[in-house]
Design an enzyme around this catalytic site. Structure first.
Site, PDB file in Angstrom:
ATOM      1  N   HIS A   1      27.535  20.795  -7.124  1.00  7.92           N
ATOM      2  CA  HIS A   1      27.226  21.028  -5.592  1.00  7.92           C
ATOM      3  C   HIS A   1      27.866  21.781  -5.107  1.00  7.92           C
ATOM      4  CE1 HIS A   1      26.851  19.049  -1.858  1.00  7.92           C
ATOM      5  NE2 HIS A   1      25.667  18.447  -2.234  1.00  7.92           N
TER       6      HIS A   1
ATOM      7  N   SER B   1      22.482  19.082   2.615  1.00 12.44           N
ATOM      8  CA  SER B   1      23.527  19.689   1.923  1.00 12.44           C
ATOM      9  C   SER B   1      23.304  21.237   1.574  1.00 12.44           C
ATOM     10  CB  SER B   1      23.996  19.030   0.369  1.00 12.44           C
ATOM     11  OG  SER B   1      24.534  17.931   0.581  1.00 12.44           O
TER      12      SER B   1
ATOM     13  N   ASP C   1      33.995  20.273  -0.534  1.00 13.85           N
ATOM     14  CA  ASP C   1      32.671  19.849  -1.515  1.00 13.85           C
ATOM     15  C   ASP C   1      33.433  19.391  -2.931  1.00 13.85           C
ATOM     16  OD1 ASP C   1      30.385  19.941  -2.623  1.00 13.85           O
ATOM     17  OD2 ASP C   1      29.619  21.165  -1.006  1.00 13.85           O
TER      18      ASP C   1
END
Ligand SMILES: *[C@@H]1O[C@H](CO)[C@@H](O)[C@H](O)[C@H]1NC(C)=O
Ligand SMILES: *[C@@H]1O[C@H](CO)[C@@H](O)[C@H](O)[C@H]1NC(C)=O
Length: 730
Positions: free
Chosen positions: A181, A509, A108
């Site tokens: 994220h 996600s 990620d």
């Protein structure tokens, strides 16, 4: 590379360098051009070459295939409760000791190690098998890893040499997360319990990942402009060697042939080594055939909604109420409850509130209506605020329909669905001075139907591999609250100086790490199960009904299998599925043969020399032992047979009988209709014949769906359910 012997690390590196050197047209040291030398995920390397050098390299003996570097994109306090995870003695958390001892590797944007979700209070020691490192870099040193975050590395060589990368990237050259994220996804998978978490007061509660006892290893492969396949493969290469149990990949793009897809290629090796690879399905729904990361050895996760809403209601001047959602903290809105004038630009981009199209004179102090479009939802709010607007109503258009995402806006704002947008605009046209106010309703739980399929969740059928039904499963991915870097505001915009430890995001996600965490609970209880067995347990126990006991919806209609796969993940059943559909690596290779892949294409993926002719002769009527069933009737074909093999992981003496709901227009016969197992891990085969009673006109496609369930004769909570899709290609 063609060679598949596994010499030592150094010999292989020397071999890569010498092949690279032969293709260079200058006297440079080849190591100056080498980005990565891969060992575990593939035998190959990444290098930076000119077009002419590339031609030479392609012709060099020992080189099997050359691929360009591709750029991919990254696509709570509550979701564990919604999924029924709790502290019951026989629950999945207690039985698996919260996933104790397992390691989840996350590819990620990096991690914010100081987040309270990554504290290691009461975490067990780092597992002995762990071979990874905590790589130091900018604002990141090795002492930041602990018993929760046991490893962190970063990969940016592909990113740095890309011609599209601007010269002065402003982010940490280290595993530290500059975007939020990766911090969000890793805490969703395995964050520890944090009391008093909320996003500016919204959604307050105790935050917790799906497997609070699991360890996390971060592989930072994504940078501000995306994630390069060379960097992704390098991350997987290390993750395989480091000893992770699960690789969680919340990124991707559009479907690619499997032999060009670095996640699929690296994922094959990982699967062979017993590592479960779990990926996001993509956010390109509701367009059909948009599902990405659809290799049959990967678990592909779509997104669903929770029953938690953040209502922000528009009360129009004529008394109508329009239901919207927002996480703007209402009590900070000095104009809360005050009626303001509404404006809506109708030209030159003003309807979308593009930067530069709004004038202070026209919108100053008013509520601005902005149509959704391609620019970011939060960015529109920024534009409206800069231009002097007092508040914003984001109006969905025909493209977004009723999709709702609760955003943390920089000004008082709400988002309304398409039907409501039509009503609002009708009211605005009906009067010279339209007025409205926005009322923020805080956090509301349990009042809405859930789960539903998220509109944006990518849909099947898979283009590259239609004989496998994808996505496999759906999991919560809308308005998910999880950890966030403390130096970023909730909007992620540099101007936003509000500080939060948790933030809300939506996407597949967010769905992917839910399943990664749940898979690690299974791994903790059943360490000997293969990746395919764990996926089977997740799929055959999934829910197909929502919390009201009605079919899971997709917009206004019941959801189809190309949206949900096997259904909505149910962690309370995954540890004890009764039976599983297991798959060995060789069977994936035979499956690639049925897809008509060439010898070298199969070698690229599986690193084996395979004679498909022989393989298919040996495995007559081969079907991949997948937990779902996809049947394709092409041309004049009327009948199709598939085989499956069930393995007993439940009580030793068990008899199961089959129940079938046949897809419309198809007759389904299963033989045998009952299977008796006398011991653990015993396997039994069955066959299913599908006979179509209809033909589809040329140039047409048609679909139908059903399901097949093996039910234990005495303990009826053992229900092993497989969705069936039927496709007619005219
Ligand atoms: C590592 O970083 C932390 C936080 O930035 C700092 O407090 C600590 O002193 C650093 N340790 C070393 C050994 O540099
Ligand atoms: C809008 O454009 C102006 C001028 O180019 C720029 O300064 C500002 O940052 C932009 N605003 C947003 C929200 O992008």
């Amino acid at each position: 590379m063609k060679n598949n012997s596994t010499p030592s690390f150094n010999t292989r590196l020397q071999c890569h360098l010498s092949i690279l050197q032969r293709s260079l047209l200058t006297d440079e040291d080849p190591s100056s051009r080498l980005l990565y030398s891969y060992h575990s995920a593939i035998n190959g390397f990444a290098a930076s070459l000119s077009e002419d050098e590339l031609k030479v390299l392609r012709g060099t003996s020992g080189v099997l295939a050359v691929h360009p570097d591709r750029r991919l994109q990254i696509q709570t306090t509550y979701s564990y409760k919604f999924l029924g995870l709790g502290f019951a003695r026989n629950g999945a958390w207690v039985q698996s000791d919260f996933g104790k001892g397992t390691i989840i590797g996350i590819l990620d944007t990096g991690v914010w190690p100081e987040s309270p979700s990554f504290g290691d209070h009461r975490m067990p020691p780092v597992p002995k098998k762990w071979r990874g490192i905590c790589q130091a870099g900018q604002d990141f040193n090795a002492s930041l890893c602990n018993r929760k975050l046991i490893g962190a590395r970063f990969y940016h060589k592909g990113h740095l040499v890309s011609p599209t990368t601007p010269s002065s990237p402003t982010e940490y050259v280290s595993p530290r997360d500059a975007s939020g994220h990766g911090t969000h996804t890793s805490s969703t998978a395995a964050g520890i319990s944090v009391r008093g978490a909320s996003v500016l007061g919204n959604g307050a509660g105790e935050a917790r990942g799906m497997a609070p006892g699991a360890h996390i290893a971060m592989y930072k492969v994504c940078w501000f402009n995306g994630c390069y396949s060379s960097d992704i493969l390098a991350g997987m290469d290390d993750a395989i060697r480091d000893g992770v149990d699960i690789i969680s990949v919340s990124l991707g793009g559009f479907p690619l042939p499997l032999f060009e897809d670095s996640i699929a290629i690296g994922g094959f090796r990982a699967t062979e080594k017993g590592i479960l690879v779990i990926c996001a399905a993509g956010n390109n729904g509701p367009i059909p055939n948009s599902v990405a990361n659809e290799a049959p050895w990967i678990t592909t996760v779509g997104a669903s909604t929770l029953d938690r809403r953040f209502p922000a209601i528009v009360r129009a001047g004529d008394g109508q109420m329009l239901y919207g959602q927002s996480m703007y903290p209402g009590n900070q809105f000095s104009d809360a409850g005050r009626e303001l004038e509404l404006v809506y630009g109708r030209s030159r981009g003003a309807e979308f509130c593009l930067n530069g199209t709004l004038s202070k004179a026209k919108i100053g102090g008013k509520i601005v209506v902005c149509d959704r479009g391609t620019t970011g939802r939060v960015l529109k709010g920024e534009v409206v605020k800069e231009s002097g607007g007092a508040a914003m109503i984001l109006a969905n258009t025909e493209i977004n329909l009723e999709e709702d995402s609760a955003d943390v806006h920089v000004l008082p704002a709400t988002q309304i669905g398409y039907a409501e947008a039509i009503r609002l605009k009708r009211y605005m046209r009906s009067t010279r001075r339209p007025m409205a106010r926005i009322e923020f309703g805080g956090t509301v739980i349990g009042k809405s139907r859930a789960p539903e399929v998220a509109l944006f969740s990518s849909r099947g059928p898979s283009l590259t591999n239609p004989s496998i039904l994808k996505p496999d499963i759906i999991a919560p991915g809308v308005n998910i609250i999880a950890a966030w870097p403390e130096n970023l505001g909730p909007t992620g915009l540099p101007e936003d100086n509000r500080r939060v430890d948790f933030n809300v995001l939506s996407g597949t996600s967010m769905a992917c790490p839910h399943v990664s965490g749940i898979a690690s609970l299974i791994r903790a209880v059943h360490p000997q199960w293969s990746p395919a067995a764990i996926r089977s347990a997740i799929m055959t126990t999934a829910d197909t009904i929502d919390h009201l006991g009605k079919p899971i919806m997709d917009g206004l209609k019941p959801a189809g299998v190309f949206a949900t796969g096997a259904g909505h993940v149910n962690p309370s059943r995954v540890l004890d599925p009764g039976l599983v559909y297991d798959i060995k690596a060789d069977e994936y290779v035979a499956h690639l043969c049925t897809l008509g892949y060439t010898r070298s294409e199969i070698f690229i993926i599986a690193h084996r020399r395979v004679n498909c002719h022989e393989t298919l002769l040996k495995n007559r009527d081969f079907s991949l032992n997948y937990p779902s069933i996809s049947v394709i009737f092409k041309h004049e074909m009327m009948r199709k047979m598939i085989k499956r093999r069930l393995t007993n992981v439940g009580p030793p003496n068990s008899t199961y009988s089959v129940e079938v709901v046949a897809p419309q227009g198809v007759k389904v016969i299963v033989r045998p209709m009952s299977l008796t197992f006398s011991h653990l891990y015993q396997s039994k085969d069955y066959r299913v014949w599908f006979t179509t009673s209809k033909k589809v006109a040329k140039e047409r496609m048609d679909y139908a769906q059903g399901h097949l369930t093996w039910v234990h004769d005495h303990q009826i909570h053992y229900k092993v359910r497989s969705p069936i899709s039927v496709t007619w290609i005219g």
